[in-house]
Each structure stands twice: as C-alpha cells, then as structure tokens.
Scaffold this active site. Structure first.
Site, PDB file in Angstrom:
ATOM      1  N   HIS A  43      -5.987   0.230  -2.844  1.00 46.27           N
ATOM      2  CA  HIS A  43      -4.709   0.703  -3.384  1.00 46.27           C
ATOM      3  C   HIS A  43      -3.745  -0.472  -3.514  1.00 46.27           C
ATOM      4  O   HIS A  43      -3.688  -1.341  -2.645  1.00 46.27           O
ATOM      5  CB  HIS A  43      -4.113   1.767  -2.447  1.00 46.27           C
ATOM      6  CG  HIS A  43      -2.956   2.502  -3.038  1.00 46.27           C
ATOM      7  ND1 HIS A  43      -1.673   1.975  -3.077  1.00 46.27           N
ATOM      8  CD2 HIS A  43      -2.877   3.728  -3.624  1.00 46.27           C
ATOM      9  CE1 HIS A  43      -0.869   2.850  -3.652  1.00 46.27           C
ATOM     10  NE2 HIS A  43      -1.565   3.913  -4.002  1.00 46.27           N
ATOM     11  N   GLU A  79      -0.568  -0.819  -3.093  1.00 49.12           N
ATOM     12  CA  GLU A  79       0.351  -0.981  -1.966  1.00 49.12           C
ATOM     13  C   GLU A  79      -0.318  -1.713  -0.809  1.00 49.12           C
ATOM     14  O   GLU A  79       0.252  -2.653  -0.236  1.00 49.12           O
ATOM     15  CB  GLU A  79       0.859   0.377  -1.482  1.00 49.12           C
ATOM     16  CG  GLU A  79       1.753   0.265  -0.249  1.00 49.12           C
ATOM     17  CD  GLU A  79       1.942   1.574   0.493  1.00 49.12           C
ATOM     18  OE1 GLU A  79       1.948   1.549   1.737  1.00 49.12           O
ATOM     19  OE2 GLU A  79       2.093   2.627  -0.166  1.00 49.12           O
ATOM     20  N   CYS A 137       6.223   6.774   5.165  1.00 48.41           N
ATOM     21  CA  CYS A 137       7.595   6.945   4.682  1.00 48.41           C
ATOM     22  C   CYS A 137       8.093   8.362   4.966  1.00 48.41           C
ATOM     23  O   CYS A 137       7.318   9.325   5.025  1.00 48.41           O
ATOM     24  CB  CYS A 137       7.700   6.604   3.191  1.00 48.41           C
ATOM     25  SG  CYS A 137       7.398   7.951   2.057  1.00 48.41           S
ATOM     26  N   ASN A 194      -0.432   9.836  -2.629  1.00 51.09           N
ATOM     27  CA  ASN A 194       0.323  10.852  -1.879  1.00 51.09           C
ATOM     28  C   ASN A 194       0.041  12.256  -2.398  1.00 51.09           C
ATOM     29  O   ASN A 194       0.058  13.213  -1.626  1.00 51.09           O
ATOM     30  CB  ASN A 194       1.823  10.527  -1.896  1.00 51.09           C
ATOM     31  CG  ASN A 194       2.488  10.794  -3.226  1.00 51.09           C
ATOM     32  OD1 ASN A 194       2.900  11.906  -3.520  1.00 51.09           O
ATOM     33  ND2 ASN A 194       2.592   9.761  -4.046  1.00 51.09           N
ATOM     34  N   SER A 254       5.430  11.098  -7.330  1.00 51.93           N
ATOM     35  CA  SER A 254       5.540  10.441  -8.643  1.00 51.93           C
ATOM     36  C   SER A 254       5.423  11.439  -9.794  1.00 51.93           C
ATOM     37  O   SER A 254       5.234  11.045 -10.939  1.00 51.93           O
ATOM     38  CB  SER A 254       4.455   9.357  -8.779  1.00 51.93           C
ATOM     39  OG  SER A 254       3.169   9.901  -8.557  1.00 51.93           O
TER      40      SER A 254
END
Length: 279
Positions: free
Chosen positions: A122, A124, A190, A220, A262
C-alpha cells in the site's frame, strides 16, 4: 423496508482536505500531476481530471511543473528526487499519515526495528517504510525475531482496525517478549477510521443487510466490509449500478449503508436512491 446510513460515513477530514487542496491548486496554477491517485476512488480521480489533474504512475513520468503528493504520503527519497528535478510539490499527506511517518523516523533514529502492521504494497505503508529506512518492515504476520533488533517499535497502517492491531501486538508479545529488551507500541490508527468502523459495526448489529460503498482499491473500505460481514450479510459495491435486487429479498427489513473515507457523498446518495427505488 428501512434504509439507514451509518452515523459516520464517507469523506474523512484528511481526504476532503486533500481534494480541496488539489482543486484550489488546479484553479490557481493550471494542469498538474498527482503521484498516484490522490485518494483511492475512481469517481474522485475522474472528477479531478476535469480540472486538469492527471495521474502519474511514477516520478519519472513527470517532467517539471507541479506534482501533488497524495493523501497517502510518500517516503523522503521521493521528495528529495522531485526537488532535485525542480518539480514544485503540493503535499496533501493526511496529518494522521504524517504522524505515522514521524513516529517511524523517530524510532529508527533511536535504533529501533520498526514493524508496521499493514499491507506492505500500500502506498501509505511504503511511504512510512521510507522514513524507517533499513530498520523498517511491514507485515500482517508476526515476523521472526531474526529479522529484528533487541529494541522494537510497532506502528499500524492508519486504516487498519484496532481489533486486528490489538491481536497483532498481543501475538508479538507472546512470541518475542522474552527476547526483546525494549518494546514500544504506537497506536497510529487514525481517529476517523476508528469512528467509521464503530459506526458501521453499530449499524450492522441492527441491520438485516449491509451495503458498503467505495473503491475496491481502498484499504479502509475493505476493512469496513470485513468487519460488517462478520456480523451480517454484507455486499461491497463501488456504484449504485452494482446493487442486485435479489439481495433485498426474503426477510430484509432494515438495510444499513456505510462507505469508506474516500467515497464521495454523491455516490452514497445514488446508492440510497437506488435502494429506495427497489423497495
């Protein structure tokens, strides 16, 4: 048949911030590139393209001009290379991702092995590993001690579920606590991810069917689908057109709808409108 949206749904603050930054930059300076999609949602990418925002797969495909770093962030090597090539940078990295990058850098500089709980492919996670350098590794399985130093720091990809992170840390402690001399755990999941997951689970417990809306490339959103499917029949769709009327048969009286961080509001609204037409 009742249709209910999760209390927390759709764009998180970090995604909304990134999109607003890109739209403002495109309006002020004209066409620009993003290094990879700004967020993992095709509808968002297509809408930004109408503003003159193109997606570049690699830094080598950007010749001068302006480049936007996605909300997932990148490693420091990418930023250094872009600056060396005189590419103007717009950094939309999510603040929670930036916090994870800073934690990885701090641990690595202090001599810790940095274990990132998450998908190593990923964007990130790749960016976070860039800040950990040679001391970093990403995994969803407890690594063998031979790959670690005596001091270990554990972080998480920001979009992982807290329950999965808890299980990983517990398994790591069980396997290696007698061997490591120091262990630090930093909860880098988060807050928006946590709230989305809690709201989806609360709704899933009261629903006969869950619809999870978002891109299949969104980590997510996949996590939301995994969590909900453990409680109730769950279907994962990118658009309203993917909804199968047969899902609504039988004893379905309450349908819950949730969406990844998103997923644009208009896509969620289209899903709910289609469900209402099928009543």
């Amino acid at each position: 048949m009742e249709i209910e949206k999760a209390a927390e749904i759709g764009f998180c603050t970090g995604v909304r911030r990134a999109i607003e930054m890109i739209e403002r930059a495109a309006a002020e300076i004209g066409p620009l590139h993003t290094l990879g999609p700004i967020v993992h949602n095709q509808q968002v990418v297509e809408r930004l393209a109408r503003f003159g925002v193109a997606v570049a797969d690699s830094l080598g495909n950007i010749e001068g001009g302006t480049m936007a770093i996605s909300s997932h962030g990148v490693g420091p090597q990418i930023i250094e290379e872009a600056e060396a090539r005189d590419i103007n940078i717009i950094d939309t990295t999510c603040p929670f991702v930036r916090r994870t990058q800073a934690a990885a850098k701090k641990l690595a500089n202090a001599g810790f092995s940095v274990v990132v709980f998450g998908d190593r492919d990923h964007p990130e996670v790749q960016g976070v590993l860039g800040y950990a350098g040679e001391k970093g590794l990403a995994t969803i399985e407890v690594p063998p001690f031979e790959s670690l130093s005596q001091r270990v720091g554990i972080l998480s990809q920001t979009t992982q579920s807290f329950s999965a992170f808890h299980r990983f840390v517990s398994a790591f402690v069980e396997a290696h606590l007698e061997t490591v001399s120091e262990l630090r755990v930093v909860n880098t999941i988060c807050d928006a991810t946590r709230r989305h997951q809690e709201a989806a689970l609360e709704l899933a417990r009261r629903s006969d069917l869950m619809i999870v809306v978002g891109s299949r490339s969104s980590a997510n959103t996949r996590r939301l689908a995994e969590l909900c499917s453990a409680l109730v029949e769950t279907h994962y769709v990118e658009t309203a057109q993917e909804i199968d009327p047969e899902w609504l048969g039988g004893h379905v009286e309450r349908i819950g709808v949730t969406a990844g961080a998103s997923t644009p509001d208009e896509v969620i609204d289209e899903v709910i409108s289609r469900l209402k037409l099928m009543q």
